[in-house]
Design a protein around this motif. Structure first.
Motif, short mmCIF file in Angstrom:
data_model
loop_
_atom_site.label_atom_id
_atom_site.label_comp_id
_atom_site.label_asym_id
_atom_site.label_seq_id
_atom_site.Cartn_x
_atom_site.Cartn_y
_atom_site.Cartn_z
N ASP A 193 0.88 -0.10 -5.47
CA ASP A 193 0.07 1.11 -5.57
C ASP A 193 -1.41 0.79 -5.79
N ARG A 194 -1.75 -0.47 -5.62
CA ARG A 194 -3.16 -0.90 -5.75
C ARG A 194 -3.27 -2.30 -5.15
N GLU A 218 -2.03 -7.53 0.84
CA GLU A 218 -2.95 -7.48 -0.31
C GLU A 218 -2.40 -6.66 -1.46
N GLY A 219 -1.28 -6.00 -1.24
CA GLY A 219 -0.68 -5.23 -2.32
C GLY A 219 -0.71 -3.73 -2.14
N ARG A 257 -1.26 7.74 -5.60
CA ARG A 257 -2.41 6.91 -5.26
C ARG A 257 -2.92 7.18 -3.85
N PHE A 258 -1.99 7.44 -2.94
CA PHE A 258 -2.36 7.87 -1.59
C PHE A 258 -1.83 9.27 -1.35
N VAL A 269 -6.13 1.01 13.63
CA VAL A 269 -5.60 0.30 12.47
C VAL A 269 -4.72 1.26 11.67
N GLY A 270 -3.52 0.82 11.34
CA GLY A 270 -2.62 1.64 10.56
C GLY A 270 -1.77 0.78 9.64
N CYS A 271 -0.71 1.37 9.12
CA CYS A 271 0.15 0.68 8.16
C CYS A 271 1.54 0.45 8.77
N SER A 272 2.23 -0.50 8.20
CA SER A 272 3.62 -0.78 8.62
C SER A 272 4.55 0.13 7.84
N GLY A 273 4.65 1.35 8.29
CA GLY A 273 5.45 2.36 7.60
C GLY A 273 4.58 3.30 6.78
N TRP A 274 5.17 4.42 6.39
CA TRP A 274 4.45 5.40 5.58
C TRP A 274 5.28 5.90 4.40
N ASN A 275 6.56 5.52 4.36
CA ASN A 275 7.48 6.13 3.40
C ASN A 275 7.67 5.23 2.18
N TYR A 276 6.61 5.11 1.38
CA TYR A 276 6.63 4.21 0.22
C TYR A 276 6.42 4.99 -1.07
N ASP A 277 7.39 4.93 -1.97
CA ASP A 277 7.27 5.64 -3.24
C ASP A 277 6.07 5.17 -4.05
N ASP A 278 5.71 3.89 -3.90
CA ASP A 278 4.59 3.35 -4.68
C ASP A 278 3.27 4.01 -4.32
#
Length: 302
Positions: free
Chosen positions: A211-212, A247-248, A19-20, A6-15
């Protein structure tokens, strides 16, 4: 559970910064940090263009040996050419991602909603037949007209995975779209995307930060986990990627989904984020010190 990643659709998010990712962690280190917590990622940027070779080599070097990538086929092939007369573009892209091959698990063919069987079936058949066997492909249909037994047969023959995607709107957040989810290969490729319209209002203005968790889709996550569990005996691997729009906040959604599948996907604690932030600050300080020392040495030589 190594069979399920399980992973994410991309990793390069300023938000995600603060938080992460640690707030002061340079963006060039985000993938390395991400790969400490997730076993795989879906590269979204290849949808725009093929990455440069030096970029791919950085991705390979920044991630552990067991880490895996999936990537989207460029929209120039799927949305502009619409799978027609694009052999040169396809070969060019596959050559470009060749350095990623040891860690590249799946190439995703994401088709637009306007690509319908009425005018697209011959192009689809011709395109799939030419795909090289040394890459694994999944295809995501956005038009329900493709939900036909003959299309399942075509994908089975070509060994192309029918990608499962949840793009349901928030007012349907307790549902999972199970009307047509065939298995056509020995792996499952699931995309928990949500509704992209959640990012913008009716005038196209930005309305959310990711970011949440903004909305919890408990029932949908539970339904998808049960669906996956029912088919674990039928496949060798499951690849599941989560978008912020589901989910945000994709990292936490991925963690929640993994827990439902029976394994832990620990996110960085606030202590880890703080430690990494201190490390990044020290690294910048050391670089500044080295630069100053070098400048002084050059001054003396002059």
């Amino acid at each position: 559970m190594k069979r399920v990643r399980v992973g994410c659709s991309g990793w390069n998010y300023d938000d995600w910064r603060g938080r992460f990712y640690p707030a002061d962690l340079p963006e060039s280190h985000w993938l390395e940090f991400y790969a400490r917590h997730f076993p795989a990622v879906e590269i979204d940027s290849t949808f725009s263009t093929a990455p440069a070779e030096e970029t791919i080599l950085r991705w390979v070097e920044a991630t552990p040996a067991a880490f895996r990538f999936a990537c989207k086929l460029p929209r120039g092939i799927t949305h502009v050419c619409r799978l027609r007369d694009c052999t040169a573009e396809l070969n060019s892209f596959l050559r470009a991602v060749e350095p990623l091959a040891p860690k590249l698990q799946v190439v995703l063919i994401q088709l637009p909603p306007s690509f319908t069987p009425k005018d697209g079936k011959p192009a689809l058949r011709k395109f799939l037949v030419q795909l090289p066997k040394d890459f694994r492909f999944a295809i995501e249909f956005r038009h329900p007209g493709w939900h036909r037994p003959q299309i399942i047969g075509l994908l089975e023959k070509c060994r192309i995975c029918w990608a499962w995607a949840d793009t349901t709107a928030l007012n349907e957040r307790n549902l999972a779209p199970f009307e047509f989810l065939p298995l056509t290969t020995d792996f499952i490729y699931l995309r928990l995307l949500g509704d992209y319209a959640t990012k913008y209002d009716k005038d196209g203005l930005f309305v959310h930060r990711y970011d949440r968790l903004l909305w919890k889709r408990e029932a949908a996550l539970e339904s998808w986990s049960l669906k996956i569990e029912r088919h674990l005996g039928d496949v060798r691997n499951v690849w599941a990627f989560v978008s912020n729009h589901f989910e945000g906040f994709a990292p936490e959604t991925a963690q929640r989904f993994a827990q439902r599948l029976g394994f832990e996907l620990p996110l960085p604690s606030q202590e880890q984020i703080a430690t990494e932030q201190e490390r990044a600050q020290l690294s910048l300080f050391d670089n500044d010190e080295a630069r100053m020392t070098n400048d002084k040495s050059m001054t003396k030589l002059e």
